[in-house]
Write an enzyme that holds these catalytic residues in place. Structure first.
Site, PDB file in Angstrom:
ATOM      1  N   HIS A   1       0.898  -1.313   0.022  1.00 39.00           N
ATOM      2  CA  HIS A   1      -0.006   0.053  -0.101  1.00 39.00           C
ATOM      3  C   HIS A   1       0.967   1.170   0.043  1.00 39.00           C
ATOM      4  O   HIS A   1       0.313   2.531  -0.497  1.00 39.00           O
ATOM      5  CB  HIS A   1      -0.905  -0.037   1.410  1.00 39.00           C
ATOM      6  CG  HIS A   1      -0.539   0.096   2.595  1.00 39.00           C
ATOM      7  ND1 HIS A   1      -0.151  -0.919   3.366  1.00 39.00           N
ATOM      8  CD2 HIS A   1      -0.032   1.379   2.953  1.00 39.00           C
ATOM      9  CE1 HIS A   1       0.260  -0.097   4.761  1.00 39.00           C
ATOM     10  NE2 HIS A   1       0.245   1.230   4.234  1.00 39.00           N
TER      11      HIS A   1
ATOM     12  N   ASP B   1       0.361  -7.583   1.349  1.00 39.75           N
ATOM     13  CA  ASP B   1       0.612  -6.173   1.608  1.00 39.75           C
ATOM     14  C   ASP B   1       2.339  -5.968   1.518  1.00 39.75           C
ATOM     15  O   ASP B   1       2.783  -5.330   2.473  1.00 39.75           O
ATOM     16  CB  ASP B   1       0.111  -5.450   2.809  1.00 39.75           C
ATOM     17  CG  ASP B   1       0.334  -4.086   2.848  1.00 39.75           C
ATOM     18  OD1 ASP B   1       0.457  -3.483   1.861  1.00 39.75           O
ATOM     19  OD2 ASP B   1      -0.200  -3.436   4.096  1.00 39.75           O
TER      20      ASP B   1
ATOM     21  N   SER C   1       4.656   2.390   7.768  1.00 42.54           N
ATOM     22  CA  SER C   1       4.196   1.424   6.782  1.00 42.54           C
ATOM     23  C   SER C   1       5.781   0.864   6.232  1.00 42.54           C
ATOM     24  O   SER C   1       6.179   1.589   5.306  1.00 42.54           O
ATOM     25  CB  SER C   1       3.474   1.821   5.999  1.00 42.54           C
ATOM     26  OG  SER C   1       2.069   2.013   6.328  1.00 42.54           O
TER      27      SER C   1
END
Length: 386
Positions: free
Chosen positions: A113, A143, A221
Site C-alpha cells: 500500500h 501487503d 508502513s
C-alpha cells in the site's frame, strides 16, 4: 528528501481513511472473512515451539546503531485525478513510508500500500543518499512489495530475518521507520500477542500477524519490527486506532510471510496464492453439539464458478446464537483438509495458503450428519476478495 509538507501528511491520513474501508476481509486462500475474525483499523494495514535465544539481548541503542543503516525512507509520487480528495483539480502528490534492505543486490522490502499507484519511487538511506527505485513486484494479498535500487554496497546493509518459532508473547521489540516523514525514528515495546488476523489491501486476511505496543504511526508502513537480537520479526503495516494515531496497538506482517513473498517477487515478479472460494466460520467443539453441527469450519458462502462451487459445497442456510456469539447452521462443515483435522477458520486458511493453484486436495465435509470426502483442484486467488 525534504520532510513531507502538511499537504503530504494530510494525504497520508486520506490514504489511511481509504484503507479503513478495507475492513470486510476474505479467506486468506479462501474467499470471504470468517465472521469471528478480528477487525482492525488500517494505518497506513506463530503457534510454534519457542526456540531459546542463543545470543544475549542487545540494548535499544545497540540495535539502532547496528540495524538502522538497513532501514530506509520511501517517498512515492502519484498523479491525482481531477476529482481526488483532498486535491481537487488533480496534480502530482506525494506519499511516504518506510522499508528495509532485503539483500546486497539492492532489493528493498516495503508494504504494497506504500507503493500502490506510484509513478515514481525514491529510496533514502541513513547516509542521506537517495536513489530512484524500480518496482520489482507487489502482492496485495500480503501487503508486501519489493523495489530495487542501484546503490553502492556501502548503503546496502541487509537485515537478518528471524523465524516465527523464535517469537514469543512478552518479548521485547524495537521498531524503526519514518513516521510522519521523521526518518530513522526508533520506538520500543513488547510482543503483545501473536496469531492476529489483519486485512490486506485487497480484502483478503493476513494470518499470524504480530501485535505490539511499540509506537507505530503513519509513515511506519514498510518499516521493521526487530527482536532484541536485531533480527526482523515483522514488517510494520497497520494500527488499530479510533484517533488515527498510535494507541498502543500495532500490527506487523510476520517475517516468515515476508520472506516467502519477497523471494517469489524477486524471482518471478509475482506470487501465486491458492484459492478455494468459500466464506468460513469456526464451529468450536464446545458448542458443536448444542448447534447440532460437527466441530470444524462451517461454509458460510460459496462463490460461483470457484473450486468450492464445482465441488458442490453448500453454504449455511441458518444461524443460532449461543453464549453471546452467533454461529452458522445448515450447509457443510469442513472437518479435515488433506487428512489434517481442521478446528478453526484461520487454520484452514493457512493450510490452503501453503498450497499452490492447480494442486488437488481432499476435503472431509459433514452435512446433516453425513460425512463425505471430496477432491478439489485449487484455483488462483482473484485480485480482490468479493
Amino acid at each position: 528528501m525534504n520532510t513531507p509538507t502538511l499537504r503530504n501528511r494530510l494525504r497520508r491520513v486520506a490514504v489511511a481513511a481509504a484503507l479503513l474501508l478495507v475492513g470486510g476481509g476474505g479467506g486468506a486462500a479462501i474467499y470471504a472473512a470468517s465472521s469471528g475474525a478480528e477487525k482492525t483499523t488500517e494505518e497506513i494495514p506463530a503457534a510454534a515451539t519457542p526456540v531459546a535465544q542463543t545470543s544475549p539481548a542487545l540494548s535499544v541503542n545497540e540495535i539502532f546503531r547496528r540495524d538502522s543503516a538497513g532501514v530506509v525512507e520511501i517517498t512515492v509520487d502519484e498523479r491525482a485525478s481531477a476529482s481526488s480528495y483532498p486535491y481537487p483539480g488533480g496534480g502530482e502528490v506525494q506519499a511516504q513510508g518506510s522499508g528495509f534492505v532485503y539483500d546486497g543486490k539492492g532489493d528493498i522490502v516495503t508494504n504494497e500500500h506504500v507503493v500502490a499507484g506510484a509513478s515514481a519511487i525514491h529510496v533514502k538511506f541513513r547516509s542521506g543518499a537517495t536513489y530512484t527505485a524500480t518496482l520489482v513486484g507487489t502482492d496485495a494479498s500480503t501487503d508486501v512489495a519489493i523495489v530495487h535500487v542501484d546503490a553502492p554496497t556501502s548503503n546496502l546493509h541487509a537485515l537478518p530475518l528471524a523465524e516465527a518459532s523464535s517469537v514469543r508473547v512478552g518479548d521485547g521489540v524495537v521498531a524503526i521507520g519514518s513516521p510522519f516523514g521523521l526518518s530513522q525514528t526508533v520506538t520500543s515495546g513488547i510482543v503483545s500477542a501473536l496469531h492476529r488476523q489483519i486485512t490486506a489491501p485487497n480484502n483478503f486476511p493476513i494470518n499470524d500477524a504480530i501485535q505490539t505496543d511499540a509506537a507505530i504511526n503513519h509513515g511506519n508502513s514498510g518499516g521493521v519490527l526487530l527482536d532484541l537480537q536485531g533480527r526482523v520479526i515483522g514488517v510494520t503495516a497497520q494500527i488499530k486506532s479510533d484517533s488515527g494515531g498510535n494507541d498502543g496497538i500495532g500490527f506487523a506482517i510476520p517475517a516468515d510471510t515476508v520472506k516467502g513473498v519477497a523471494d517469489g517477487l524477486i524471482t518471478n515478479g509475482k506470487v501465486d496464492h491458492a484459492y478455494l472460494g468459500v466464506g468460513v466460520d469456526t464451529i468450536p467443539a464446545s458448542v458443536a453439539s448444542q448447534l447440532g453441527e460437527s466441530a470444524g469450519v462451517a461454509v458460510t458462502r460459496v462463490r460461483p464458478g470457484t473450486p468450492a462451487a464445482r465441488a458442490g459445497l453448500a453454504a449455511a442456510n441458518g444461524s443460532r446464537a449461543l453464549g453471546g456469539s452467533t454461529y452458522p447452521t445448515g450447509g457443510d462443515v469442513i472437518t479435515a483438509f488433506d487428512g489434517t483435522t481442521v478446528t478453526s477458520a484461520s487454520q484452514l486458511e493457512s493450510l490452503i495458503g501453503a498450497k499452490r493453484s492447480g494442486e488437488k486436495v481432499s476435503l472431509t465435509v459433514v452435512r446433516d450428519g453425513s460425512h463425505r470426502t471430496v477432491t478439489v483442484t485449487l484455483a488462483s486467488r482473484p485480485s480482490q476478495a468479493g
